[in-house]
Design a protein around this motif. Sequence first.
Motif, PDB file in Angstrom:
ATOM      1  N   GLY A  25     -23.441   3.138   7.455  1.00  0.00           N
ATOM      2  CA  GLY A  25     -22.897   4.480   7.406  1.00  0.00           C
ATOM      3  C   GLY A  25     -22.510   4.643   6.198  1.00  0.00           C
ATOM      4  O   GLY A  25     -23.011   5.323   5.498  1.00  0.00           O
ATOM      5  N   GLU A 151     -16.793  11.265  10.544  1.00  0.00           N
ATOM      6  CA  GLU A 151     -17.776  11.116  11.674  1.00  0.00           C
ATOM      7  C   GLU A 151     -19.236  12.146  11.478  1.00  0.00           C
ATOM      8  O   GLU A 151     -20.663  11.521  11.934  1.00  0.00           O
ATOM      9  CB  GLU A 151     -17.346  10.631  12.809  1.00  0.00           C
ATOM     10  CG  GLU A 151     -16.101  10.119  12.768  1.00  0.00           C
ATOM     11  CD  GLU A 151     -15.251  10.238  12.785  1.00  0.00           C
ATOM     12  OE1 GLU A 151     -14.533  11.242  12.588  1.00  0.00           O
ATOM     13  OE2 GLU A 151     -13.736  10.223  13.833  1.00  0.00           O
ATOM     14  N   VAL A 152     -18.842  12.990  11.996  1.00  0.00           N
ATOM     15  CA  VAL A 152     -19.267  14.308  12.059  1.00  0.00           C
ATOM     16  C   VAL A 152     -20.660  14.273  11.092  1.00  0.00           C
ATOM     17  O   VAL A 152     -21.912  14.729  10.983  1.00  0.00           O
ATOM     18  CB  VAL A 152     -18.854  15.389  12.247  1.00  0.00           C
ATOM     19  CG1 VAL A 152     -20.549  17.046  12.345  1.00  0.00           C
ATOM     20  CG2 VAL A 152     -18.526  15.167  14.309  1.00  0.00           C
ATOM     21  N   GLU A 154     -21.206  12.131   9.225  1.00  0.00           N
ATOM     22  CA  GLU A 154     -21.996  10.700   8.340  1.00  0.00           C
ATOM     23  C   GLU A 154     -23.712  10.661   9.790  1.00  0.00           C
ATOM     24  O   GLU A 154     -24.203  10.828   8.689  1.00  0.00           O
ATOM     25  CB  GLU A 154     -20.692   9.666   8.651  1.00  0.00           C
ATOM     26  CG  GLU A 154     -21.532   8.355   8.396  1.00  0.00           C
ATOM     27  CD  GLU A 154     -21.801   6.921   9.467  1.00  0.00           C
ATOM     28  OE1 GLU A 154     -21.290   6.462  10.263  1.00  0.00           O
ATOM     29  OE2 GLU A 154     -20.314   6.611   8.365  1.00  0.00           O
ATOM     30  N   THR A 155     -22.120  11.456  10.726  1.00  0.00           N
ATOM     31  CA  THR A 155     -24.373  11.593  11.387  1.00  0.00           C
ATOM     32  C   THR A 155     -25.413  12.769  11.178  1.00  0.00           C
ATOM     33  O   THR A 155     -26.411  12.106  11.142  1.00  0.00           O
ATOM     34  CB  THR A 155     -23.523  12.408  13.088  1.00  0.00           C
ATOM     35  OG1 THR A 155     -22.705  11.416  13.565  1.00  0.00           O
ATOM     36  CG2 THR A 155     -24.379  12.646  14.151  1.00  0.00           C
ATOM     37  N   LYS A 158     -27.276  10.836   8.232  1.00  0.00           N
ATOM     38  CA  LYS A 158     -27.847   9.691   8.601  1.00  0.00           C
ATOM     39  C   LYS A 158     -29.073  11.027   9.160  1.00  0.00           C
ATOM     40  O   LYS A 158     -30.416   9.772   8.896  1.00  0.00           O
ATOM     41  CB  LYS A 158     -27.314   8.695   9.610  1.00  0.00           C
ATOM     42  CG  LYS A 158     -25.638   8.509   9.582  1.00  0.00           C
ATOM     43  CD  LYS A 158     -26.212   7.368  10.869  1.00  0.00           C
ATOM     44  CE  LYS A 158     -24.877   6.135  10.292  1.00  0.00           C
ATOM     45  NZ  LYS A 158     -23.967   5.270  11.132  1.00  0.00           N
ATOM     46  N   LEU A 159     -28.558  11.543   9.828  1.00  0.00           N
ATOM     47  CA  LEU A 159     -30.577  12.134  10.661  1.00  0.00           C
ATOM     48  C   LEU A 159     -30.725  12.850   9.253  1.00  0.00           C
ATOM     49  O   LEU A 159     -32.147  12.633   9.048  1.00  0.00           O
ATOM     50  CB  LEU A 159     -29.531  13.702  11.440  1.00  0.00           C
ATOM     51  CG  LEU A 159     -30.477  14.671  11.964  1.00  0.00           C
ATOM     52  CD1 LEU A 159     -31.735  14.062  13.133  1.00  0.00           C
ATOM     53  CD2 LEU A 159     -29.923  15.725  12.156  1.00  0.00           C
ATOM     54  N   LYS A 221     -14.285   5.697   6.988  1.00  0.00           N
ATOM     55  CA  LYS A 221     -14.965   4.583   8.418  1.00  0.00           C
ATOM     56  C   LYS A 221     -14.028   4.684   8.977  1.00  0.00           C
ATOM     57  O   LYS A 221     -14.047   3.429   9.561  1.00  0.00           O
ATOM     58  CB  LYS A 221     -16.445   3.825   7.723  1.00  0.00           C
ATOM     59  CG  LYS A 221     -16.969   3.280   9.078  1.00  0.00           C
ATOM     60  CD  LYS A 221     -17.939   4.422   9.124  1.00  0.00           C
ATOM     61  CE  LYS A 221     -18.949   3.139  10.045  1.00  0.00           C
ATOM     62  NZ  LYS A 221     -19.714   4.963  11.379  1.00  0.00           N
TER      63      LYS A 221
END
Length: 423
Positions: A25, A151-152, A154-155, A158-159, A221
């Motif tokens: 990530g 966390e949000v 990183e998500t 990634k998208l 992370k």
Amino acid sequence: MSDTAQAAPPDAGAPPRTGHWKLIGPGIVAAATGVGAGDLVATLIAGSRFGYALLWAAVVGCIVKIALAEGSARYHLATGSTILDGWRSLGRWTSWYFGIYILIWGFVYGATAMSATALPLAALFPFLPLWAWAMIAGLVSAAFVALNRYEVFETVMKLLIGVMFVIVVAVAIMVLPNVGAALRGLIPTVPAGSAIYTLGLIGGVGGTITMAAYGYWVNAKGWRSPAWMGIMRLDNRVAYAVTGIFVVAMLIIGAELLYTAQIALTEGDRGLLDLREVLADRFGPTVATIFLVGFFATAMSSILGVWQGVSLLFADFVRNIRGGTESREELTTSPAFRFYLFWLTIPPMALLAFGRPFGLVVVYGALGAFFMPFLAITLIWLLNSSRVPKEWRNGWLSNTLLGGAALLFIVLSIAEIARLITG
């Protein structure tokens, strides 16, 4: 906004024995941030002028970036301190340099990033002018970073990199790459007139100041001890392998779509709008529109990554200057973090209306040219010193790669200063 909402993940403890691929990530975040619209155009132009001849340079560039990002994160994991702590230990001169650099860089980059993100939006939705989309992009990015946990963040990153990767690779496949010529392009050659493009491909694509933020994202992370070193290295290598494929795909597009037809692109971010027109002529308006979506994902990943990562660097810089005791978990709730989000977003809006003043651009370019040599040289200094436990100091391979990176970036900085002087 509560501290709970902004809290970083707790220390992840010991890494699991299996499922390491699922943990990847922070490297994706760093790589996505480092590949901007301007980098894509530089790669396209290299392909359009020299075909596949510089393909090897894109591969070498990814290897160089792996070494730089790995060194930054290794310092965090091995010492339990941050890269800003390490720089400060080298002398107060590092604080003066970094402080001046990050303020000027943020002011000019803020306008550049907002404009780049606005270009595909204005093309897709022309009911608002470019400057309005630029302001919206900046404000939305600042609000997102301020209100969401790592966390949000990183998500979403990634998208975005998933979208831009799929679209760019799909277009590269559609233009039917010449596999034989591509393989020959892996043999190092420097065609006449290609020296600056070669250096630019090696040094320019994949991140500058945001590479120093990688260690902070690793910590966010929950990776905070040497036990995570192996997973960090896997994360870093996978991320820059993805970047390498992405850059190679752009060079293929340039070589096949532009080089063979001798089509020239506009320099800078607007060159991607030129490519949209070429794609529309070759494959139809649907493909051109989908490409604009990939253009937007590329620009948006850069703006979000900078708004989050460089604000973290600034917050840690202020902590070091003040001698503060804030933990790394508290940096994203600090006044310094919020100030830099403001600094990236609001003051640069004046540049959207009035253009970038020449003097400021010269200082920005000069300081920026010297940041990557600064990063490479200080990493060599820190990672060969007693500040780092012996088992995590540089070996011959790390020293060779970082030394090569330092030499490369010194040459690039001289070329950039010469360009600024000569205009």
